[in-house]
Design an enzyme around this catalytic site. Sequence first.
Site, PDB file in Angstrom:
ATOM      1  N   PRO A   2       0.821  -1.209   0.000  1.00  0.00           N
ATOM      2  CA  PRO A   2       0.000   0.000   0.000  1.00  0.00           C
ATOM      3  C   PRO A   2       0.856   1.261   0.000  1.00  0.00           C
ATOM      4  O   PRO A   2       1.844   1.350   0.719  1.00  0.00           O
ATOM      5  CB  PRO A   2      -0.806  -0.120   1.293  1.00  0.00           C
ATOM      6  CG  PRO A   2      -0.850  -1.576   1.569  1.00  0.00           C
ATOM      7  CD  PRO A   2       0.461  -2.114   1.088  1.00  0.00           C
ATOM      8  N   GLU A   3       0.472   2.224  -0.828  1.00  0.00           N
ATOM      9  CA  GLU A   3       1.151   3.512  -0.828  1.00  0.00           C
ATOM     10  C   GLU A   3       0.407   4.456   0.109  1.00  0.00           C
ATOM     11  O   GLU A   3      -0.626   4.118   0.681  1.00  0.00           O
ATOM     12  CB  GLU A   3       1.257   4.035  -2.260  1.00  0.00           C
ATOM     13  CG  GLU A   3       1.972   3.012  -3.152  1.00  0.00           C
ATOM     14  CD  GLU A   3       2.570   3.579  -4.429  1.00  0.00           C
ATOM     15  OE1 GLU A   3       2.872   4.788  -4.474  1.00  0.00           O
ATOM     16  OE2 GLU A   3       2.759   2.803  -5.380  1.00  0.00           O
ATOM     17  N   LYS A  52       3.420   5.223   5.159  1.00  0.00           N
ATOM     18  CA  LYS A  52       2.862   3.878   5.085  1.00  0.00           C
ATOM     19  C   LYS A  52       2.614   3.268   6.460  1.00  0.00           C
ATOM     20  O   LYS A  52       2.235   2.105   6.560  1.00  0.00           O
ATOM     21  CB  LYS A  52       3.803   2.975   4.280  1.00  0.00           C
ATOM     22  CG  LYS A  52       4.016   3.442   2.847  1.00  0.00           C
ATOM     23  CD  LYS A  52       4.963   2.528   2.102  1.00  0.00           C
ATOM     24  CE  LYS A  52       5.207   3.012   0.682  1.00  0.00           C
ATOM     25  NZ  LYS A  52       6.107   2.120  -0.073  1.00  0.00           N
ATOM     26  N   ARG A 328      13.253  -3.455  -6.981  1.00  0.00           N
ATOM     27  CA  ARG A 328      11.900  -2.993  -7.313  1.00  0.00           C
ATOM     28  C   ARG A 328      11.857  -2.563  -8.770  1.00  0.00           C
ATOM     29  O   ARG A 328      12.835  -2.038  -9.306  1.00  0.00           O
ATOM     30  CB  ARG A 328      11.491  -1.812  -6.414  1.00  0.00           C
ATOM     31  CG  ARG A 328      11.449  -2.127  -4.932  1.00  0.00           C
ATOM     32  CD  ARG A 328      10.381  -3.151  -4.579  1.00  0.00           C
ATOM     33  NE  ARG A 328       9.048  -2.728  -4.943  1.00  0.00           N
ATOM     34  CZ  ARG A 328       8.265  -1.951  -4.173  1.00  0.00           C
ATOM     35  NH1 ARG A 328       8.718  -1.507  -3.003  1.00  0.00           N
ATOM     36  NH2 ARG A 328       7.065  -1.616  -4.558  1.00  0.00           N
TER      37      ARG A 328
END
Length: 338
Positions: A2-3, A52, A328
């Site tokens: 989740p951002e 976050k 990433r």
Amino acid sequence: MPEGHSVHRIARQFGRHFVGRHVSASSPQGRFADGAAILDGRTMSDARAVGKQMFLEFDDAVWLRVHLGIYGAWDFAGDVRGDPTTRAANGRMGQTGMRGASDDDAAAAPTTVVGAHEESLASIGAPRRTRLRMAEQETESAVDDLALEGFPPDPIGAVRVRLLTDSAVADLRGPTACEVLDAAGVQQVIDRLGPDPLIDDAEAGEDRMLARIRRRRVPIGLLLMDQSVVSGIGNVYRAEILFRARLDPHALGADLPEEVIRGLWRDWRYLLGVGVDTGQMLTMDGLDEEARRLALRNRADRHWVYKREGLPCRLCGTHIVMELAAARKLYHCPSCQV
């Protein structure tokens, strides 16, 4: 993972349905039994997100810190409802709040938005018993026979923490971090984080981000994902913010002009606000009516570069590149972002 906008939206759900209420806490899975015993029977007094991370405060300055990580999610059930700050279109949440958007735009918007990790939460109007999952993806469904099943519903799966009031329940699954802290412990966590545009003073946060980037000879594509530099940015927003700035993700933070870094902060502040208000990461604005409709219907039409590797850049036609940066996926246009 989740951002920042997702965690702020989850905090809003706790603020709406749990803050000010007596809470029963348990750990159906058993892995958080000691922590749940400390929280059980207290009243929740605050719910806040910083990047976050989420912090739930209870009586006597006892806090629950949660970091969802990659696999974590909160499931809400009972008399819960969608976010009233998000404008509804035909009873469903549509994308509004973009530059140039109006109430007429909202009324004409599609009834839902489809896309992995970005599906919009249905606006269900008056509170009714429902199930609502909130992680990076938000999904809601009414449970018409819940009254027959009884309330609260039985836990489903490995529930680390269950928080229960007389009308709502929140189940936490799969978090990276879940711990009880005192006020000092919470502050220590927050002090390690970079500024969050929805929490920090706008000018002070901008100055903090500027200072932390300018002293690092690290690619800006990595710095934006460093939560000690700026809070809440994940893979989607990182790629889109850099493209919107036409900035090479490999440029070193220490080499960037001050006005470029300040522009990154201001754009993040804008996009985060839109994401919190709408539940969607629509990063393209200035769209004509048809392009807006396409973007609202499908994530493939919603972003400049994210998940578009091998496809032509929307501006110059060069194929979008995807590479690994610190394990990433990093998306960018090799022609526009130089």
